[in-house]
Scaffold this active site. Structure first.
Site: not given
Length: 417
Positions: A96, A306
């Site tokens: 990302n 995460d």
């Protein structure tokens, strides 16, 4: 690198020295001697730390660093430094960035930036071109460059035929496909868990149904294709149940959960603190109990921080408009230890390596030194002074944690705080 680690308790069930307090001699990155007392005959640097414990190096299956394109959030170099100081010797990097990591050249670029570091970086390539969810990216080319999996980070693949084709195509070269568990036509504009709290706070809800429908769809596709699937960051009890049943059918599926989804409930959003705006959203106590049970019985294969740094301009804004994400590397060990024993915590932090093609070595004579160094007993309140990341969006800020990390020894290098 030559070093003598003194009085270290080894936590490694694969080692003959498990649960023993010993000295560990490392020469040129290889463990050459482990004994109750090792004499420092060659005058190597000695490491002697309070209540020192060592384990196999930890692995995180989902981190984001921003670079290229979002260096104001986190650079690869500072991200790897953060990982090392947090006890991780290997991380899987999400795609990302801007542009997204979606080609042979992109994979080569991020790998080159991480060369010669103690922490090994394993890039995840985008599943679709430009991460737009429309056409499949160059999966085979990226695998040849070193991509360990393929995933449009936190973007669900809406087209089931695209997911079917990806699973079938990747199976030709043993590729691992990741699918974010969210049916976007159900979740729509939801910014938190759809529950009593969302009604009370007047915020749009994202129900567990959105997650469970997508998982059910992907498991049906997996059963049809016979591919290799990983479902990242599940958050509901029903999701655990679905994956448990799929594993009973011998489907090649694994899954993970984000550490913060094991701790916080949607009631934490009462203050509208945007650090608690994460995806998937934090759910309920019932979900947390089911997720923890899923870890204990092996349904959930790995736990991830995460780690997702977000700059202040996109986080310190009205809750509805804040970006999703929290940093989590720095708090991972201390958070897990408030829930599990040190042995179980280490087991959790070292699982998932094989699934992502990460080398695993035991703490044994003749093996490469790949070690995490830590003190499992120290308790503290996590605050900004513990943050190494460039961005400061920490969901665990203000939380009581247990256990501190000293650093790592890996790739013939040592990084200590």
């Amino acid at each position: 690198m030559n070093v003598l680690i003194k009085y270290a308790t080894i936590i490694d069930s694969k080692s003959d020295f498990h649960n023993q307090t010993v000295d560990i001699l490392i020469e040129k990155g290889i463990i050459t001697e482990i004994a109750l007392i090792v004499k420092n005959t060659k005058d190597y640097k000695e490491i002697s730390l309070d209540n020192l414990h060592v384990s196999q190096g930890w692995f995180d299956s989902s981190v984001s660093f921003g670079e290229p394109g979002y260096e104001e959030r986190e650079t690869i170099l500072n991200g790897l430094k953060t990982a090392a100081h947090s006890g991780f010797t290997a991380v899987a990097l999400n795609a990302n960035s801007n542009p997204v990591i979606a080609s042979y050249a992109d994979i080569s670029l991020v790998k080159a930036k991480a060369q010669n570091h103690a922490v090994s970086l394993y890039p995840i390539g985008a599943l679709t071109k430009n991460g737009l969810g429309e056409n499949m990216a160059e999966l085979y080319d990226m695998s040849q460059a070193g991509a360990v999996a393929f995933y449009d980070y936190q973007k669900p693949i809406e087209n089931p035929n695209l997911m079917k084709i990806a699973l079938q195509y990747a199976s030709n070269f043993d590729g691992l496909i990741l699918s974010f568990p969210q049916e976007s036509r159900i979740s729509r504009s939801g910014v938190m868990n759809e529950h009593i709290s969302s009604t009370r706070l007047g915020l749009n809800g994202n129900p567990t149904l959105a997650e469970e429908l997508q998982i059910a769809r992907d498991l049906f596709l997996l059963e049809y294709t016979g591919g290799k699937l990983h479902i990242p960051t599940i958050s509901s009890g029903k999701s655990v149940e679905l994956i448990r049943e799929a594993k009973k059918k011998k489907l090649d599926v694994t899954c993970s959960v984000a550490i913060h989804n094991l701790f916080f409930t949607d009631e934490a959003l009462e203050t509208f603190n945007s650090n608690f705006k994460v995806l998937p959203p934090i759910r309920t106590n019932s979900d947390i109990k089911d997720l923890i049970e899923g870890i204990k019985d092996g349904t959930i294969d790995m736990v991830t921080s995460d780690h997702n740094p977000i700059d202040i301009e996109h986080k310190k804004v009205e809750f509805d408009h804040a970006k999703y994400g929290t940093i989590g590397l720095e708090s991972a060990f201390g958070a897990l230890q408030t829930l599990f024993s040190v042995k179980k915590t280490v087991e959790i932090l070292t699982k998932g390596k094989e699934r992502f093609g990460v080398e695993s070595t035991s703490i044994s004579i003749g093996e490469k030194a790949n070690l995490s160094l830590f003190n499992p007993k120290e308790t503290y309140t996590f605050s900004k002074k513990h943050i190494i990341s460039t961005s400061k969006n920490a969901i665990f800020e203000g939380s009581e944690l247990k256990g501190t990390v000293y650093g790592v020894v890996a790739n013939n290098k040592m990084i200590l705080k």
